[in-house]
Scaffold this motif. Structure first.
Motif, PDB file in Angstrom:
ATOM      1  N   UNK A 183      -1.099 -20.222  22.566  1.00  0.00           N
ATOM      2  CA  UNK A 183      -0.172 -20.170  21.343  1.00  0.00           C
ATOM      3  C   UNK A 183      -0.843 -20.290  20.108  1.00  0.00           C
ATOM      4  N   UNK A 184      -0.757 -19.864  18.898  1.00  0.00           N
ATOM      5  CA  UNK A 184      -1.618 -19.595  17.819  1.00  0.00           C
ATOM      6  C   UNK A 184      -1.981 -21.282  17.363  1.00  0.00           C
ATOM      7  N   UNK A 185      -1.116 -22.257  17.692  1.00  0.00           N
ATOM      8  CA  UNK A 185      -1.650 -23.429  17.144  1.00  0.00           C
ATOM      9  C   UNK A 185      -2.832 -24.004  17.912  1.00  0.00           C
ATOM     10  N   UNK A 186      -3.006 -23.423  19.222  1.00  0.00           N
ATOM     11  CA  UNK A 186      -4.296 -23.935  20.134  1.00  0.00           C
ATOM     12  C   UNK A 186      -5.646 -23.882  19.206  1.00  0.00           C
ATOM     13  N   UNK A 187      -6.332 -25.046  19.119  1.00  0.00           N
ATOM     14  CA  UNK A 187      -7.495 -24.937  18.131  1.00  0.00           C
ATOM     15  C   UNK A 187      -8.360 -23.512  18.370  1.00  0.00           C
ATOM     16  N   UNK A 188      -8.573 -23.517  19.947  1.00  0.00           N
ATOM     17  CA  UNK A 188      -9.484 -22.119  20.010  1.00  0.00           C
ATOM     18  C   UNK A 188      -8.692 -20.896  19.662  1.00  0.00           C
ATOM     19  N   UNK A 189      -7.664 -20.923  19.589  1.00  0.00           N
ATOM     20  CA  UNK A 189      -6.948 -19.578  19.325  1.00  0.00           C
ATOM     21  C   UNK A 189      -6.856 -19.681  18.133  1.00  0.00           C
ATOM     22  N   UNK A 190      -6.802 -20.462  17.235  1.00  0.00           N
ATOM     23  CA  UNK A 190      -6.426 -20.693  15.770  1.00  0.00           C
ATOM     24  C   UNK A 190      -7.930 -20.240  14.981  1.00  0.00           C
ATOM     25  N   UNK A 191      -9.108 -20.757  15.668  1.00  0.00           N
ATOM     26  CA  UNK A 191     -10.149 -20.357  15.194  1.00  0.00           C
ATOM     27  C   UNK A 191     -10.645 -18.780  15.330  1.00  0.00           C
ATOM     28  N   UNK A 192     -10.150 -18.430  16.408  1.00  0.00           N
ATOM     29  CA  UNK A 192     -10.534 -16.709  16.459  1.00  0.00           C
ATOM     30  C   UNK A 192      -9.413 -16.232  15.320  1.00  0.00           C
ATOM     31  N   UNK A 193      -8.299 -16.560  15.289  1.00  0.00           N
ATOM     32  CA  UNK A 193      -7.442 -15.910  14.324  1.00  0.00           C
ATOM     33  C   UNK A 193      -7.854 -16.140  12.859  1.00  0.00           C
ATOM     34  N   UNK A 194      -8.394 -16.968  12.492  1.00  0.00           N
ATOM     35  CA  UNK A 194      -8.811 -17.346  11.070  1.00  0.00           C
ATOM     36  C   UNK A 194     -10.204 -16.409  10.969  1.00  0.00           C
ATOM     37  N   UNK A 195     -11.126 -16.681  11.876  1.00  0.00           N
ATOM     38  CA  UNK A 195     -12.350 -15.995  11.849  1.00  0.00           C
ATOM     39  C   UNK A 195     -12.000 -14.253  11.546  1.00  0.00           C
ATOM     40  N   UNK A 196     -10.775 -13.938  12.180  1.00  0.00           N
ATOM     41  CA  UNK A 196     -10.488 -12.300  12.238  1.00  0.00           C
ATOM     42  C   UNK A 196      -9.843 -12.281  10.656  1.00  0.00           C
ATOM     43  N   UNK A 197      -9.416 -13.213   9.936  1.00  0.00           N
ATOM     44  CA  UNK A 197      -8.962 -13.249   8.532  1.00  0.00           C
ATOM     45  C   UNK A 197      -7.574 -13.190   8.697  1.00  0.00           C
ATOM     46  N   UNK A 215      -1.080  -8.075  25.427  1.00  0.00           N
ATOM     47  CA  UNK A 215      -1.272  -6.569  25.571  1.00  0.00           C
ATOM     48  C   UNK A 215      -0.705  -5.963  24.654  1.00  0.00           C
ATOM     49  N   UNK A 216      -1.011  -4.884  24.046  1.00  0.00           N
ATOM     50  CA  UNK A 216      -0.378  -4.222  22.934  1.00  0.00           C
ATOM     51  C   UNK A 216      -0.249  -4.956  21.524  1.00  0.00           C
ATOM     52  N   UNK A 217       0.523  -4.803  20.811  1.00  0.00           N
ATOM     53  CA  UNK A 217       0.588  -5.579  19.629  1.00  0.00           C
ATOM     54  C   UNK A 217      -0.751  -4.838  18.691  1.00  0.00           C
ATOM     55  N   UNK A 218      -0.769  -3.524  18.544  1.00  0.00           N
ATOM     56  CA  UNK A 218      -2.004  -3.181  17.697  1.00  0.00           C
ATOM     57  C   UNK A 218      -1.958  -3.341  16.497  1.00  0.00           C
ATOM     58  N   UNK A 219      -0.742  -3.868  15.927  1.00  0.00           N
ATOM     59  CA  UNK A 219      -0.931  -4.072  14.307  1.00  0.00           C
ATOM     60  C   UNK A 219      -1.841  -5.377  14.251  1.00  0.00           C
ATOM     61  N   UNK A 220      -2.220  -6.047  15.134  1.00  0.00           N
ATOM     62  CA  UNK A 220      -2.788  -7.307  15.106  1.00  0.00           C
ATOM     63  C   UNK A 220      -4.211  -7.117  15.583  1.00  0.00           C
ATOM     64  N   UNK A 221      -4.671  -6.097  15.850  1.00  0.00           N
ATOM     65  CA  UNK A 221      -5.789  -5.753  16.453  1.00  0.00           C
ATOM     66  C   UNK A 221      -6.760  -4.438  15.733  1.00  0.00           C
ATOM     67  N   UNK A 222      -6.615  -4.353  14.408  1.00  0.00           N
ATOM     68  CA  UNK A 222      -7.309  -3.562  13.686  1.00  0.00           C
ATOM     69  C   UNK A 222      -8.177  -3.900  12.610  1.00  0.00           C
ATOM     70  N   UNK A 223      -9.105  -5.254  12.968  1.00  0.00           N
ATOM     71  CA  UNK A 223     -10.028  -5.763  11.943  1.00  0.00           C
ATOM     72  C   UNK A 223     -11.283  -5.156  12.170  1.00  0.00           C
ATOM     73  N   UNK A 224     -11.549  -4.325  11.298  1.00  0.00           N
ATOM     74  CA  UNK A 224     -13.084  -3.765  11.385  1.00  0.00           C
ATOM     75  C   UNK A 224     -14.290  -4.998  11.662  1.00  0.00           C
ATOM     76  N   UNK A 225     -15.074  -4.366  12.298  1.00  0.00           N
ATOM     77  CA  UNK A 225     -16.290  -5.452  12.642  1.00  0.00           C
ATOM     78  C   UNK A 225     -16.082  -6.381  13.676  1.00  0.00           C
ATOM     79  N   UNK A 226     -14.730  -6.302  14.251  1.00  0.00           N
ATOM     80  CA  UNK A 226     -14.530  -7.104  15.340  1.00  0.00           C
ATOM     81  C   UNK A 226     -14.055  -6.762  16.602  1.00  0.00           C
ATOM     82  N   UNK A 227     -14.780  -7.206  17.687  1.00  0.00           N
ATOM     83  CA  UNK A 227     -14.461  -6.689  18.950  1.00  0.00           C
ATOM     84  C   UNK A 227     -13.046  -6.924  19.327  1.00  0.00           C
TER      85      UNK A 227
END
Length: 402
Positions: A183-197, A215-227
């Motif tokens: 879930x986005x509110x999990x601290x580890x998940x939130x940190x990754x989301x925020x680090x990706x802008x 899997x899928x959801x490619x609108x959320x997987x297009x941040x340049x410079x991030x794996x």
């Protein structure tokens, strides 16, 4: 009703099978949603030399469409197998032969760590592969899917989770293990989301998506410079390896959040255990879970896969007798209510259910399921005796109206 139907679609898809010392059943229902976006995989015996005594089960909960869920249900396993046994794997050259045949020796199954790595690689590969599909690439289809599964070898469970569907293991009549929802509110998940802008608003990625891995959801997987595993939404699964305990392990449940929204891990395991003690038809057990969740108020698609291990609960004469007594009691009580109308006349089904919910003389209800698990029985009696028929058969809103 927006994303919901005027009445639920209650037809079910069922399947079952037996092999490798396992029995499984599954059930899925569209419910109140306008589209069925869930999918599943059930494979007894992997189509790979040396792994025919392995099995794989998974549930996929699609969102914004069913394309990704359906594709993964057909192809995720082959990506995992290829990643675990393909060229370049150090274990791939290992072979075993008893010398009694001229056939090429079969490769040994991979070691646990190699499988764990292969599962992760398989997820990343299928996610990158689907990105090449024209409708997903150009945004005509914006679908995504969770994935929760279990790969069983003779010695191990490999629990796999990406998203907020969930797997639980019942051992010694207790919840022994549960995957953790992403879930986005999990601290580890939130940190990754925020680090990706990105941001987490109203418990969603950028205020929109309710899961932080999928899997899928490619609108959320297009941040340049991030794996791929550093994007707003990650396709990376969490994999937990557990040694099997044959004398203690009873069953594994895989289910989407349409089930978990209305039943806790403990409630569902208790309910499944109680059903296995009165019925050995696993499809029927799964159907009862889905119906109960609908009656408890689930508004989502619902899918469950139940994998029974050799030490699963068996049908008990005592449990069957008590179940019959409970059903007879409910039938008698409904007949009494309908045969003695009050000042307002013949009670409707909601009133019948409300009266039963406060009945102090009722025999014990199924653990974890409560009165909602008996709603189908009650409705059948009501429809037989009352001039007022329940039209949609859902009862999904009864719980909050009693």
């Amino acid at each position: 009703m927006g994303a919901f139907l005027d009445k639920p679609k209650t037809e079910k898809h069922n399947a079952h099978g037996e092999g490798n010392g396992l029995r499984y059943g599954l059930s899925s229902m569209q419910g109140w949603r306008v589209e069925m976006e869930d999918a599943h995989t059930a494979v007894l015996g992997l189509p790979t030399p040396g792994m025919t005594d392995w099995s794989f089960f998974a549930v996929y909960d699609g969102h914004a469409g069913s394309r990704v869920a359906n594709y993964c249900s057909k192809h995720l396993l082959e990506h995992i197998i290829t990643a675990s046994l393909g060229p370049g794997c150090s274990h791939g050259s290992q072979v075993v032969s008893d010398g009694s045949s001229s056939d090429p020796p079969a490769p040994l199954p991979p070691a646990a760590e190699a499988v764990k790595s292969g599962i992760r690689t398989g997820f990343l590969r299928i996610d990158e592969h689907m990105r090449s599909f024209s409708d997903l690439r150009n945004g005509m289809d914006r679908s995504g899917s969770t994935a929760v599964g279990v790969l069983l070898s003779p010695e191990h469970f490999f629990f796999v989770n990406c998203g907020d569907s969930r797997a639980v293991l019942c051992r010694n009549s207790q919840v022994c293990f549960s995957t953790l929802d992403h879930k986005p509110c999990n601290p580890r998940e939130r940190e990754r989301i925020q680090n990706a802008g990105g941001s987490v608003m109203i418990q969603r990625v950028n205020g929109s998506l309710a899961v932080s891995r999928a899997l899928g959801d490619y609108d959320y997987k297009c941040v340049d410079g991030k794996g791929p595993t550093e994007q707003l939404v990650s396709p990376e699964p969490e994999v937990v390896v557990m040694v099997r305990a044959p004398e203690q392990d009873q069953f594994v449940i895989l289910a989407c959040d349409g089930i978990w929204d209305v039943m806790s891990n403990e409630e569902l395991c208790e309910f499944v255990k109680s059903r296995l003690e009165v019925c050995d038809d696993l499809e029927r057990v799964c159907n009862e879970v889905v119906d109960t969740c609908l009656h408890k108020g689930s508004r989502d698609n619902m899918s469950i896969v139940l994998v029974c291990l050799p030490n699963a609960p068996k049908v008990s004469e005592e449990a069957v007798r008590k179940e019959a007594e409970l059903n007879k009691y409910l039938e008698t009580r409904v007949e009494e209510m309908l045969s003695r109308p009050g000042e307002e006349g013949i009670p409707d089904l909601v009133t019948v259910m409300r009266n039963l919910s406060t009945d102090s003389g009722m025999p014990a209800l199924p653990s974890g399921g409560g009165l909602a698990s008996k709603r189908t029985v009650i409705e059948a009696v009501y429809n037989r005796l009352s001039p007022y028929k329940e039209e949609d058969g859902s009862g999904a809103d009864l719980e909050c109206r009693w």
